[in-house]
Design a protein around this motif. Structure first.
Motif, PDB file in Angstrom:
ATOM      1  N   GLU A 209       0.840  -1.206   0.000  1.00  0.00           N
ATOM      2  CA  GLU A 209       0.000   0.000   0.000  1.00  0.00           C
ATOM      3  C   GLU A 209       0.870   1.250   0.000  1.00  0.00           C
ATOM      4  N   GLN A 210       0.393   2.280  -0.668  1.00  0.00           N
ATOM      5  CA  GLN A 210       1.050   3.579  -0.630  1.00  0.00           C
ATOM      6  C   GLN A 210      -0.006   4.665  -0.508  1.00  0.00           C
ATOM      7  N   LYS A 211       0.118   5.488   0.529  1.00  0.00           N
ATOM      8  CA  LYS A 211      -0.747   6.649   0.661  1.00  0.00           C
ATOM      9  C   LYS A 211      -0.128   7.817  -0.100  1.00  0.00           C
ATOM     10  N   TYR A 212      -0.975   8.734  -0.537  1.00  0.00           N
ATOM     11  CA  TYR A 212      -0.482   9.903  -1.253  1.00  0.00           C
ATOM     12  C   TYR A 212      -1.369  11.097  -0.933  1.00  0.00           C
ATOM     13  N   ARG A 213      -1.065  12.222  -1.510  1.00  0.00           N
ATOM     14  CA  ARG A 213      -1.758  13.493  -1.212  1.00  0.00           C
ATOM     15  C   ARG A 213      -1.672  13.815   0.277  1.00  0.00           C
ATOM     16  N   GLY A 214      -0.495  13.559   0.868  1.00  0.00           N
ATOM     17  CA  GLY A 214      -0.254  13.912   2.262  1.00  0.00           C
ATOM     18  C   GLY A 214      -0.518  12.819   3.266  1.00  0.00           C
ATOM     19  N   GLY A 215      -1.117  11.719   2.876  1.00  0.00           N
ATOM     20  CA  GLY A 215      -1.416  10.646   3.811  1.00  0.00           C
ATOM     21  C   GLY A 215      -0.176   9.839   4.169  1.00  0.00           C
ATOM     22  N   THR A 216      -0.097   9.353   5.411  1.00  0.00           N
ATOM     23  CA  THR A 216       1.040   8.546   5.852  1.00  0.00           C
ATOM     24  C   THR A 216       0.586   7.450   6.803  1.00  0.00           C
TER      25      THR A 216
ATOM     26  N   ASP B  69       5.760   7.230   7.203  1.00  0.00           N
ATOM     27  CA  ASP B  69       6.066   7.253   5.780  1.00  0.00           C
ATOM     28  C   ASP B  69       4.841   6.771   5.019  1.00  0.00           C
ATOM     29  N   ARG B  70       4.941   6.764   3.711  1.00  0.00           N
ATOM     30  CA  ARG B  70       3.754   6.541   2.878  1.00  0.00           C
ATOM     31  C   ARG B  70       3.449   5.073   2.613  1.00  0.00           C
ATOM     32  N   ARG B  71       4.396   4.158   2.872  1.00  0.00           N
ATOM     33  CA  ARG B  71       4.256   2.784   2.411  1.00  0.00           C
ATOM     34  C   ARG B  71       3.988   1.819   3.566  1.00  0.00           C
ATOM     35  N   ARG B  72       3.207   0.774   3.279  1.00  0.00           N
ATOM     36  CA  ARG B  72       3.008  -0.332   4.212  1.00  0.00           C
ATOM     37  C   ARG B  72       2.952  -1.628   3.416  1.00  0.00           C
ATOM     38  N   GLU B  73       3.666  -2.651   3.893  1.00  0.00           N
ATOM     39  CA  GLU B  73       3.655  -3.963   3.249  1.00  0.00           C
ATOM     40  C   GLU B  73       3.272  -5.036   4.259  1.00  0.00           C
ATOM     41  N   ASN B  74       2.493  -6.011   3.792  1.00  0.00           N
ATOM     42  CA  ASN B  74       2.146  -7.166   4.613  1.00  0.00           C
ATOM     43  C   ASN B  74       2.255  -8.419   3.752  1.00  0.00           C
ATOM     44  N   TRP B  75       2.883  -9.456   4.320  1.00  0.00           N
ATOM     45  CA  TRP B  75       3.085 -10.711   3.587  1.00  0.00           C
ATOM     46  C   TRP B  75       2.943 -11.853   4.586  1.00  0.00           C
ATOM     47  N   VAL B  76       1.874 -12.604   4.440  1.00  0.00           N
ATOM     48  CA  VAL B  76       1.530 -13.638   5.424  1.00  0.00           C
ATOM     49  C   VAL B  76       1.117 -14.914   4.702  1.00  0.00           C
ATOM     50  N   GLN B  77       1.541 -16.048   5.249  1.00  0.00           N
ATOM     51  CA  GLN B  77       1.082 -17.352   4.777  1.00  0.00           C
ATOM     52  C   GLN B  77       0.070 -17.879   5.784  1.00  0.00           C
ATOM     53  N   GLY B  78      -1.171 -18.033   5.354  1.00  0.00           N
ATOM     54  CA  GLY B  78      -2.217 -18.519   6.241  1.00  0.00           C
ATOM     55  C   GLY B  78      -2.649 -19.919   5.843  1.00  0.00           C
ATOM     56  N   THR B  79      -2.661 -20.847   6.796  1.00  0.00           N
ATOM     57  CA  THR B  79      -3.006 -22.235   6.507  1.00  0.00           C
ATOM     58  C   THR B  79      -4.140 -22.699   7.412  1.00  0.00           C
ATOM     59  N   ILE B  80      -5.105 -23.374   6.807  1.00  0.00           N
ATOM     60  CA  ILE B  80      -6.232 -23.939   7.538  1.00  0.00           C
ATOM     61  C   ILE B  80      -6.196 -25.454   7.398  1.00  0.00           C
ATOM     62  N   LEU B  81      -6.187 -26.164   8.522  1.00  0.00           N
ATOM     63  CA  LEU B  81      -6.289 -27.620   8.538  1.00  0.00           C
ATOM     64  C   LEU B  81      -7.624 -27.973   9.170  1.00  0.00           C
ATOM     65  N   ASN B  82      -8.522 -28.566   8.372  1.00  0.00           N
ATOM     66  CA  ASN B  82      -9.890 -28.819   8.806  1.00  0.00           C
ATOM     67  C   ASN B  82     -10.152 -30.316   8.912  1.00  0.00           C
ATOM     68  N   ALA B  83     -10.587 -30.740  10.095  1.00  0.00           N
ATOM     69  CA  ALA B  83     -10.982 -32.134  10.323  1.00  0.00           C
ATOM     70  C   ALA B  83     -12.480 -32.161  10.582  1.00  0.00           C
ATOM     71  N   SER B  84     -13.207 -32.910   9.770  1.00  0.00           N
ATOM     72  CA  SER B  84     -14.667 -32.938   9.873  1.00  0.00           C
ATOM     73  C   SER B  84     -15.155 -34.377   9.831  1.00  0.00           C
ATOM     74  N   SER B  85     -15.945 -34.744  10.822  1.00  0.00           N
ATOM     75  CA  SER B  85     -16.536 -36.080  10.818  1.00  0.00           C
ATOM     76  C   SER B  85     -17.766 -36.083   9.929  1.00  0.00           C
ATOM     77  N   GLY B  86     -18.314 -37.257   9.695  1.00  0.00           N
ATOM     78  CA  GLY B  86     -19.612 -37.349   9.069  1.00  0.00           C
ATOM     79  C   GLY B  86     -20.692 -37.317  10.133  1.00  0.00           C
ATOM     80  N   PHE B  87     -21.955 -37.248   9.709  1.00  0.00           N
ATOM     81  CA  PHE B  87     -23.065 -37.341  10.651  1.00  0.00           C
ATOM     82  C   PHE B  87     -23.304 -38.808  11.017  1.00  0.00           C
ATOM     83  N   THR B  88     -23.556 -39.033  12.293  1.00  0.00           N
ATOM     84  CA  THR B  88     -23.948 -40.378  12.705  1.00  0.00           C
ATOM     85  C   THR B  88     -25.294 -40.721  12.096  1.00  0.00           C
ATOM     86  N   GLN B  89     -25.571 -42.001  11.951  1.00  0.00           N
ATOM     87  CA  GLN B  89     -26.832 -42.444  11.389  1.00  0.00           C
ATOM     88  C   GLN B  89     -27.915 -42.457  12.455  1.00  0.00           C
TER      89      GLN B  89
END
Length: 465
Positions: free
Chosen positions: A63-70, A82-102
């Motif tokens: 991201e970069q702000k301009y026209r006076g924004g910081t 300053d005018r710049r902001r950087e973000n770099w993230v690795q997001g991981t989801i591990l999902n365990a799901s059962s079935g419905f009982t009968q």
């Protein structure tokens, strides 16, 4: 300011509602009948239907702000900008799901572990943290963290399911948001009933939200509050109804304790044949009024958007108009995607008394032999922002939307271009890659300011069992 979309990847053209159909949209009436089958009668078993999988997402933003924004951050105890902001993230989801009982009553459990690995840990780059990168009290990035994103038990009878615990929920008012490295989720109890062919009911009671970039649960607050007040009870109930094969509608209401009562109506209608010309009309309406202790001040707000989408083979062109009728922002719950308005982009175009218009174009390259590749471009303008008549804070500084009174005739504009590709086959099938560039420019007191942003997001699904 919130980068959002309605059930699409971040920064997709939120107003493009035209969908490709091989046949003309049918205008036939759909009679309401009991569902032909019972989902519970087809349950395979708790262990027999167990699954383990998830996604990993590489999320980068510059991201970069301009026209006076910081942007600001602390360095050796001093505030540095300053005018710049950087973000770099690795997001991981591990999902365990059962079935419905009968049996008559089926029981299922779902657990998902969310993990964030921060790839850019520079204090200068992340600017003290935000809803993009988790930072400690000193502004340093938390290098890696995990939490239970989902943890619930579900009970099902016929086609009705009751869910208790940490969960996803989707409606026009309370909706999980997934436009960061990790999504949000909610803690509470909800139900979903689909006992009829074209009529379903949803509802829930929630007391906490699990934010996108935080480890702990939080109470609910609003996206545009000037005082950060919180509530721990959100009640919502609604219905989805499809009277015609071409027409889908939904109506939801919500009570956010001591904040507001909010009501939502949405409708989408399809007409024509995409091989010739197809027209998709989308309408969204919100009514918000203060409630209880009025912790957000006095509110009386009517907001709507109307979009008309034309589609011909690979091409789509959409026009969207949006209007805010009220002396306060159209507001919604923070860490939710509870804003199904057509012009909710980098800016929500939701200032007091604001009017906005967007034109968007998209092309699907599958028609030209490259399935999975899409491009889009849009331009949106907002005008007539006027908060000078706001008295909802009762004259108490810091209450409600205090400060909005300085917005007098404000205007802004936003441009965006994006490209996305979904892998069609092989080991990486369904992997989604999306690059977007957005530029937003606001007048002196418009709340979003002037900013440019480039994003590159890659999401890879995986199955283990």
């Amino acid at each position: 300011m919130k980068l959002s979309s309605t059930a699409l990847l971040a920064l997709a053209i939120s107003s493009i509602t035209a969908t490709a159909y091989a046949e003309p949209a049918s205008q036939d009436f759909v009679p309401t009948t009991l569902a032909g089958t019972s989902a519970q009668s087809e349950a395979k078993g708790f262990v027999e239907d167990f699954s383990l999988g998830g996604t990993t997402r590489n999320w980068y933003s510059n991201e970069q702000k301009y026209r006076g924004g910081t942007f600001a951050y602390k360095k050796h105890g001093q505030t540095v900008t300053d005018r710049r902001r950087e973000n770099w993230v690795q997001g991981t989801i591990l999902n365990a799901s059962s079935g419905f009982t009968q049996g008559t009553v089926g029981v299922k459990t779902e657990v998902a572990v969310y993990n964030a690995l921060v790839l850019d840990r520079s204090k200068r780059d992340i600017k003290g943290g935000s809803n993009r990168t988790l930072a400690d009290s000193n502004g340093d990035a938390v290098d890696q963290w995990s939490k239970l994103g989902l943890a619930n038990v579900q009970f099902r009878v016929s086609n009705t399911t009751l869910t208790a615990g940490r969960q996803n929920f989707s409606s026009g008012i309370v909706d999980s948001i997934g436009n960061r490295a990790l999504p949000s989720s909610f803690q509470g109890v909800s139900f979903n009933s689909e006992e009829f062919s074209n009529l379903s009911f949803q509802g829930g009671v929630f007391d906490r939200v699990s934010p996108r970039s935080e480890q702990s649960l939080s109470k609910f607050r609003t996206e545009y509050s000037s005082n950060g007040v919180e509530t721990d009870k959100v009640y919502t109930l609604g219905v989805n109804y499809q009277p015609l094969k071409s027409l889908k509608t939904s109506f939801f209401g919500a009570n956010v304790k001591d904040f507001w009562n909010q009501y939502y109506f949405g409708a989408t209608h399809e007409l024509g044949d995409i091989q010739q010309v197809a027209l998709t009309t989308g309408f969204n309406y919100y009514k918000t009024v203060d409630e209880g202790k009025k912790l957000m001040g006095e509110i009386d707000n009517d907001t709507f958007s109307l979009s008309l989408g034309l589609a011909h083979q690979a091409h789509s062109l959409t026009f969207s108009y949006q209007a805010i009728n009220g002396d306060e922002y159209f507001d919604y719950l923070h860490e939710t995607n509870g804003i199904y308005l057509a012009n909710s982009l980098t800016s929500d175009f939701n200032g007091p008394n604001e009017k906005s218009f967007q034109i968007a174009y998209g092309i699907n390259m599958a028609e030209y032999g490259v399935p999975g590749l899409k491009f889009n471009v849009y331009s949106a303008r907002g005008w007539g922002i006027d908060g000078t008549h706001y008295t909802g804070n009762g004259g108490v500084a810091g209450k409600g939307y205090d400060g909005i009174q300085s917005q007098d005739g404000e205007k802004h504009q936003e441009y965006g271009v994006g490209a996305s590709y979904a892998v069609q086959s092989g080991l990486l099938k369904a992997t989604a890659i999306r690059a977007t560039y957005v530029e937003h420019r606001g007048s002196e007191n418009q709340s979003d300011g002037s900013i440019k942003e480039f994003r590159l997001v890659t999401t890879i699904p995986f199955n283990i069992l």
